[in-house]
Design an enzyme around this catalytic site. Structure first.
Site, mmCIF file in Angstrom:
data_model
loop_
_atom_site.group_PDB
_atom_site.id
_atom_site.type_symbol
_atom_site.label_atom_id
_atom_site.label_comp_id
_atom_site.label_asym_id
_atom_site.label_seq_id
_atom_site.Cartn_x
_atom_site.Cartn_y
_atom_site.Cartn_z
ATOM 1 N N HIS A 48 -10.219 0.618 0.249
ATOM 2 C CA HIS A 48 -10.026 -0.476 1.200
ATOM 3 C C HIS A 48 -11.151 -0.565 2.229
ATOM 4 C CE1 HIS A 48 -7.737 -3.277 3.680
ATOM 5 N NE2 HIS A 48 -6.785 -3.292 2.784
ATOM 6 N N SER A 49 -12.381 -0.257 1.822
ATOM 7 C CA SER A 49 -13.508 -0.374 2.768
ATOM 8 C C SER A 49 -13.749 -1.826 3.141
ATOM 9 C CB SER A 49 -14.783 0.198 2.139
ATOM 10 O OG SER A 49 -14.684 1.596 2.044
ATOM 11 N N HIS A 88 0.814 -1.224 0.000
ATOM 12 C CA HIS A 88 0.000 0.000 0.000
ATOM 13 C C HIS A 88 0.852 1.280 0.000
ATOM 14 C CE1 HIS A 88 -3.387 -2.590 0.355
ATOM 15 N NE2 HIS A 88 -3.434 -2.717 1.657
ATOM 16 N N GLU A 105 -11.278 -5.075 -3.019
ATOM 17 C CA GLU A 105 -10.409 -3.999 -3.509
ATOM 18 C C GLU A 105 -10.120 -4.202 -4.990
ATOM 19 O OE1 GLU A 105 -6.883 -3.960 -0.722
ATOM 20 O OE2 GLU A 105 -8.085 -5.560 0.146
HETATM 21 C C1 GLA Z 1 -4.661 -5.758 1.775
HETATM 22 C C2 GLA Z 1 -3.660 -6.856 1.841
HETATM 23 C C3 GLA Z 1 -3.761 -7.551 3.154
HETATM 24 C C4 GLA Z 1 -3.598 -6.577 4.307
HETATM 25 C C5 GLA Z 1 -4.572 -5.453 4.155
HETATM 26 C C6 GLA Z 1 -4.338 -4.351 5.157
HETATM 27 O O1 GLA Z 1 -5.928 -6.239 1.661
HETATM 28 O O2 GLA Z 1 -3.794 -7.759 0.771
HETATM 29 O O3 GLA Z 1 -2.783 -8.541 3.229
HETATM 30 O O4 GLA Z 1 -2.299 -6.077 4.313
HETATM 31 O O5 GLA Z 1 -4.499 -4.885 2.875
HETATM 32 O O6 GLA Z 1 -4.473 -4.783 6.448
#
Ligand code: GLA
Length: 349
Positions: free
Chosen positions: A172-173, A101, A316
């Protein structure tokens, strides 16, 4: 449309905009251009459809990325490194050896400016300098949230850079449509025949595997919890679903497509007990299904209740994780000077 301001204990000022459809109200924050809440009104009362923090200061560090607008690049880049136009760029290693991210400087932790506001939509804008988070090009990024009369949240991303760069924003909801504190009994359907196994570090290497005959198969509705702990390596590595699906894109949504930007049916989540459901449409090739496997009961949600392990599911939409290092995957590249757009729609009923 409503706009209010509040100040966090740190002194940081935040603007909150509420936009409304018929039954759905969406609240978004200038901090991170974050979706703070999606509220669904019905005869039985109001229900929060996503997880949000009860303690608003948590949005400053957003440990679980609740409602986060993850940018410039969502998900993982293997080795925290990529090469573009012959030059290698190093990123922060914030997930073992990899970048997750966009690292600690993700745009989801910054203050965005409201550049446009209408009755049904709000647009946030941010400038990201050349080299920001390690990515080339000075970039202007806009994210527009619109709520339609028929209760769809449309998210439009737009980026323009002065040099070729990589751009893969996502939202990322964590959805939880039902009354249970976790999402194990909710039904999920994903329009994908294949997923991209990530191995122990969740880094897809170009392998695209059929879901057929595996617990990854959501081509028809399955309860999320039914096979989540199955004896299957890919699920064991990640402690539940945390995988990118290669969307089939066999059903265009005429309704949500734009000139030059086709949007496809991607997934559907439903809670059978309440009858609430959500359809996902996107112009993007992939979708990470993440079942909140890292949640561990240490934060409270918008209603003050503790968020348990697997308390929400993220859908996502994205270019495949690590795509920039896998030439066979569709490339998340924004060309110098061009406006790069994508659209994702979450339609509630
Ligand atoms: C994404 C990643 C997960 C985790 C989340 C945040 O969905 O694929 O592995 O890192 O973000 O917590």
């Amino acid at each position: 449309m409503g706009k209010e301001k509040f100040t966090l204990p740190s002194g940081r000022k935040v603007e909150r905009v509420s936009i409304k459809g018929t039954k759905v109200t969406v609240k978004v924050l200038s901090l991170g251009a974050t979706v703070e809440d999606i509220i669904y009104d019905s005869a039985e009362g109001s229900r929060h459809m996503i997880l949000g923090y009860d303690d608003k200061s948590l949005y400053e560090t957003n440990p679980y990325y609740f409602g986060a607008c993850v940018a410039r690049v969502g998900n993982r880049i293997g080795g925290a490194r990529f090469t573009l136009n012959g030059k290698t760029y190093e990123l922060e290693k914030n997930d073992g050896n990899n970048n997750l991210h966009s690292g600690k400087d993700c745009l989801c932790f910054r203050d965005w400016e409201i550049s446009d506001l209408t009755d049904r939509s709000v647009t946030f804008m941010i400038s990201s300098p050349d080299g920001d988070m390690g990515f080339p090009g000075e970039m202007t990024i806009r994210v527009k949230y619109t709520v339609t009369e028929d209760d769809a949240l449309i998210i439009d991303y737009e980026g323009q850079s002065d040099a070729d760069t990589i751009f893969n924003p996502t939202n990322h909801s964590y959805f939880n449509l039902g009354e249970d504190s976790d999402i194990l009994s909710e039904m999920l359907k994903v329009d994908a025949d294949c997923f991209t196994p990530g191995g122990k570090e969740s880094i897809p290497d170009g392998t695209v595997s059929p879901v057929e005959g595996t617990p990854m198969d959501f081509r028809s509705f399955h309860k999320i919890g039914d096979r989540i702990d199955a004896d299957f390596d890919e699920l064991r590595y990640t402690g539940g679903y945390d995988h990118n699906y290669a969307l089939t894109h066999d059903e265009v949504s005429e309704k949500y497509s734009l000139a030059g930007l086709r949007v496809f049916y991607a997934a559907e989540l439903k809670d059978e007990k309440s009858g609430r459901s959500m359809k996902v449409y996107t112009s993007l090739p992939g979708m990470q299904v993440y079942t909140g496997n890292f949640l561990k009961g240490d934060v409270k949600d918008n209603t003050g209740k503790v968020v348990p392990h697997r308390g929400g599911v993220c859908l996502e939409t994205q270019y495949f994780p690590n795509a920039i290092n896998v030439p066979d995957f569709s490339q998340p590249i924004a060309k110098a000077g061009e406006i790069t757009r994508s659209r994702t729609v979450y339609k509630f009923s």
